[in-house]
Design an enzyme around this catalytic site. Structure first.
Site, PDB file in Angstrom:
ATOM      1  N   ASP A   1      51.060  42.452  44.583  1.00  0.00           N
ATOM      2  CA  ASP A   1      51.603  41.547  45.596  1.00  0.00           C
ATOM      3  C   ASP A   1      53.124  41.431  45.476  1.00  0.00           C
ATOM      4  O   ASP A   1      53.853  41.499  46.473  1.00  0.00           O
ATOM      5  CB  ASP A   1      50.972  40.155  45.463  1.00  0.00           C
ATOM      6  CG  ASP A   1      49.459  40.217  45.531  1.00  0.00           C
ATOM      7  OD1 ASP A   1      48.927  41.281  45.901  1.00  0.00           O
ATOM      8  OD2 ASP A   1      48.817  39.206  45.206  1.00  0.00           O
TER       9      ASP A   1
ATOM     10  N   TYR B   1      38.509  35.622  39.156  1.00  0.00           N
ATOM     11  CA  TYR B   1      39.507  36.702  39.070  1.00  0.00           C
ATOM     12  C   TYR B   1      39.766  37.044  37.603  1.00  0.00           C
ATOM     13  O   TYR B   1      39.676  38.205  37.186  1.00  0.00           O
ATOM     14  CB  TYR B   1      40.804  36.265  39.758  1.00  0.00           C
ATOM     15  CG  TYR B   1      41.845  37.351  39.840  1.00  0.00           C
ATOM     16  CD1 TYR B   1      41.940  38.164  40.958  1.00  0.00           C
ATOM     17  CD2 TYR B   1      42.722  37.587  38.789  1.00  0.00           C
ATOM     18  CE1 TYR B   1      42.881  39.175  41.035  1.00  0.00           C
ATOM     19  CE2 TYR B   1      43.666  38.588  38.850  1.00  0.00           C
ATOM     20  CZ  TYR B   1      43.746  39.381  39.971  1.00  0.00           C
ATOM     21  OH  TYR B   1      44.682  40.385  40.041  1.00  0.00           O
TER      22      TYR B   1
ATOM     23  N   THR C   1      42.258  47.006  41.608  1.00  0.00           N
ATOM     24  CA  THR C   1      42.575  48.204  40.827  1.00  0.00           C
ATOM     25  C   THR C   1      43.923  48.061  40.118  1.00  0.00           C
ATOM     26  O   THR C   1      44.168  48.749  39.137  1.00  0.00           O
ATOM     27  CB  THR C   1      42.642  49.440  41.750  1.00  0.00           C
ATOM     28  OG1 THR C   1      43.347  49.054  42.937  1.00  0.00           O
ATOM     29  CG2 THR C   1      41.257  49.934  42.129  1.00  0.00           C
ATOM     30  N   ASP C   2      44.782  47.156  40.605  1.00  0.00           N
ATOM     31  CA  ASP C   2      46.148  47.112  40.046  1.00  0.00           C
ATOM     32  C   ASP C   2      46.153  46.744  38.564  1.00  0.00           C
ATOM     33  O   ASP C   2      46.784  47.396  37.756  1.00  0.00           O
ATOM     34  CB  ASP C   2      47.104  46.233  40.878  1.00  0.00           C
ATOM     35  CG  ASP C   2      46.698  44.785  41.039  1.00  0.00           C
ATOM     36  OD1 ASP C   2      45.581  44.403  40.618  1.00  0.00           O
ATOM     37  OD2 ASP C   2      47.519  44.007  41.595  1.00  0.00           O
TER      38      ASP C   2
HETATM   39  C1  GLA Z   1      45.326  39.306  44.136  1.00  0.00           C
HETATM   40  C2  GLA Z   1      46.242  39.665  42.970  1.00  0.00           C
HETATM   41  C3  GLA Z   1      46.607  41.154  42.994  1.00  0.00           C
HETATM   42  C4  GLA Z   1      45.366  42.032  43.131  1.00  0.00           C
HETATM   43  C5  GLA Z   1      44.446  41.514  44.239  1.00  0.00           C
HETATM   44  C6  GLA Z   1      43.135  42.239  44.268  1.00  0.00           C
HETATM   45  O1  GLA Z   1      46.001  39.437  45.342  1.00  0.00           O
HETATM   46  O2  GLA Z   1      47.420  38.899  42.991  1.00  0.00           O
HETATM   47  O3  GLA Z   1      47.353  41.494  41.858  1.00  0.00           O
HETATM   48  O4  GLA Z   1      44.696  42.137  41.911  1.00  0.00           O
HETATM   49  O5  GLA Z   1      44.181  40.131  44.126  1.00  0.00           O
HETATM   50  O6  GLA Z   1      43.327  43.566  44.598  1.00  0.00           O
END
Ligand code: GLA
Length: 383
Positions: free
Chosen positions: A168, A218, A33-34
């Site tokens: 993160d 991703y 969601t970020d």
């Molecule tokens: C990874 C990415 C984050 C986020 C997660 C999924 O950790 O670095 O920014 O998008 O995946 O929530």
């Protein structure tokens, strides 16, 4: 761990370094969601990347990766992506500072840590955030923690090739002991929720796999979400991201969507709603509801967003017959790494026994389990 890093620095460079640490993170709920300007609920944990470093008065950056026992040296005037994979997380940070016209004189650095790599606990963000924080302190560069998080995120985009969101790096820099942080990834405002662990534990179970499609898939998910936003924009110019619509509004446009793009977008809208409900559940100390939302999140990630894998699904399925597990789901980007489990304190040992009895890694090993302590973000260690 920190003693070993400091000793390695002394042996190698012959003086006493400044010492810093930056944590890995868990994410209770709010996955993928970020980068859609939505909501996440991470917390920093007691697993860290440690940095021992000191200016060297030369035009050189000299790094030693303690965990790999490898060195990397580069002249300060030539910062560019390297074939040495691990060095890119460090060089990417310096490159961003240079782009901001900051002066980053040469230094020596030994780093290493205990955030497992490839486990979805953000070992790379801990490294980027840790170096960014350390250089900011060492050279008084004047960045705020949020600016450092953005800088570390850009390092990941440009030097590691993953178009990650802000979660993160944010968590590694802003973590608060005993609290999860609900972050609004659009306004960047965040709300700490006390996580009272008197009766519950957060236990990670590592599948022991990291499928190679993780970063390409991703980046593909990001594009699929953007494709959805582009469709919605046609009828409402105000929509900037999936954050700007409700499920009902999305439903009204279902016919215009390709089915894959549809399932990605509906997952994101639903997950944002789950994070909001999870925050309310924490206020009410309603861990049962919180746990149910975690399971729903997992099934959304598995069926609609399609970023889970058989190993993660198996670990979650095992917990569904255990009444002392309140919630379980895959954590992080997906395609391997850990599940996060909310377990009654009275049964943590039983949980670990049961999971290790029913699950083996593809190499036939007992899975690693990590009981998390929620901790503060990046800081200097007096040494
Ligand atoms: C990874 C990415 C984050 C986020 C997660 C999924 O950790 O670095 O920014 O998008 O995946 O929530």
């Amino acid at each position: 761990m920190v003693e070993k890093i400091v000793d390695a620095f002394r042996n190698r460079f012959g003086s006493n370094p400044y010492v810093f640490k930056a944590p890995g993170r868990v994410n209770l709920i709010g996955e993928h969601t970020d980068y859609n300007n939505g909501f996440v609920m991470p917390a920093a944990i007691n697993r860290y990347a440690y940095f021992a470093l000191k200016p060297n008065g030369q035009n050189l950056y000299r790094f030693h990766a303690f965990d790999f026992q490898k060195d990397y040296t580069t002249p300060t005037h030539r910062i560019e992506p390297s074939k040495t994979h691990w060095a890119n997380y460090l060089l990417g940070v310096i490159a961003q500072m240079v782009t901001d016209r900051k002066d980053v004189p040469g230094f020596d650095c030994v780093f290493g840590g205990d955030v497992p790599i490839g486990a979805g606990m953000s070992s790379s963000a801990a490294i980027e955030s840790g170096l960014a924080f350390a250089l900011n302190q060492l050279y008084s560069l004047g960045y705020s923690r949020m600016q450092l998080a953005h800088l570390a995120q850009k390092a990941e985009h440009q030097y590691a090739g993953v178009k990650c969101g802000i979660m993160d790096q944010f968590a590694s820099l802003h973590g608060m002991k005993d609290h999860v942080l609900k972050l609004d990834c659009l306004s960047l405002e965040f709300e700490p929720f006390e996580l009272n662990m008197d009766n519950h534990s957060i236990i990670l179970v590592n599948t022991g796999v990291k499928h190679s499609l993780a970063s390409s898939e991703y980046n593909k998910r990001r594009q699929e979400c953007q494709a959805g936003v582009d469709i919605l924009k046609r009828s409402n110019g105000k929509v900037q991201s999936l954050r700007d619509i409700t499920l009902d509004e999305l439903m009204a446009h279902k016919q215009e969507f390709d089915p894959v793009v549809w399932s990605r977008c509906s997952y994101v809208v639903e997950e944002n709603e789950r994070v909001t409900n999870a925050g309310k559940a924490l206020i009410n100390k309603d861990f049962n509801t919180f746990g149910k939302l975690m399971y729903q999140s997992h099934y959304g990630l598995k069926d609609k967003y399609q970023v889970s894998c058989p190993e993660l699904d198996k670990l979650v399925a095992i917990t569904e017959n255990l009444d002392y597990v309140l919630g379980s789901r895959m954590m992080g980007g997906g395609f391997g790494g850990c599940t996060i489990n909310l377990v009654k304190n009275s049964h943590t040992e039983a949980f670990i026994e049961e999971v290790t009895r029913q699950y083996q890694t593809p190499e036939g090993h007992t899975p690693q389990t990590i009981t998390c302590v929620i901790s503060n973000g990046a800081e200097q260690i007096e040494y």
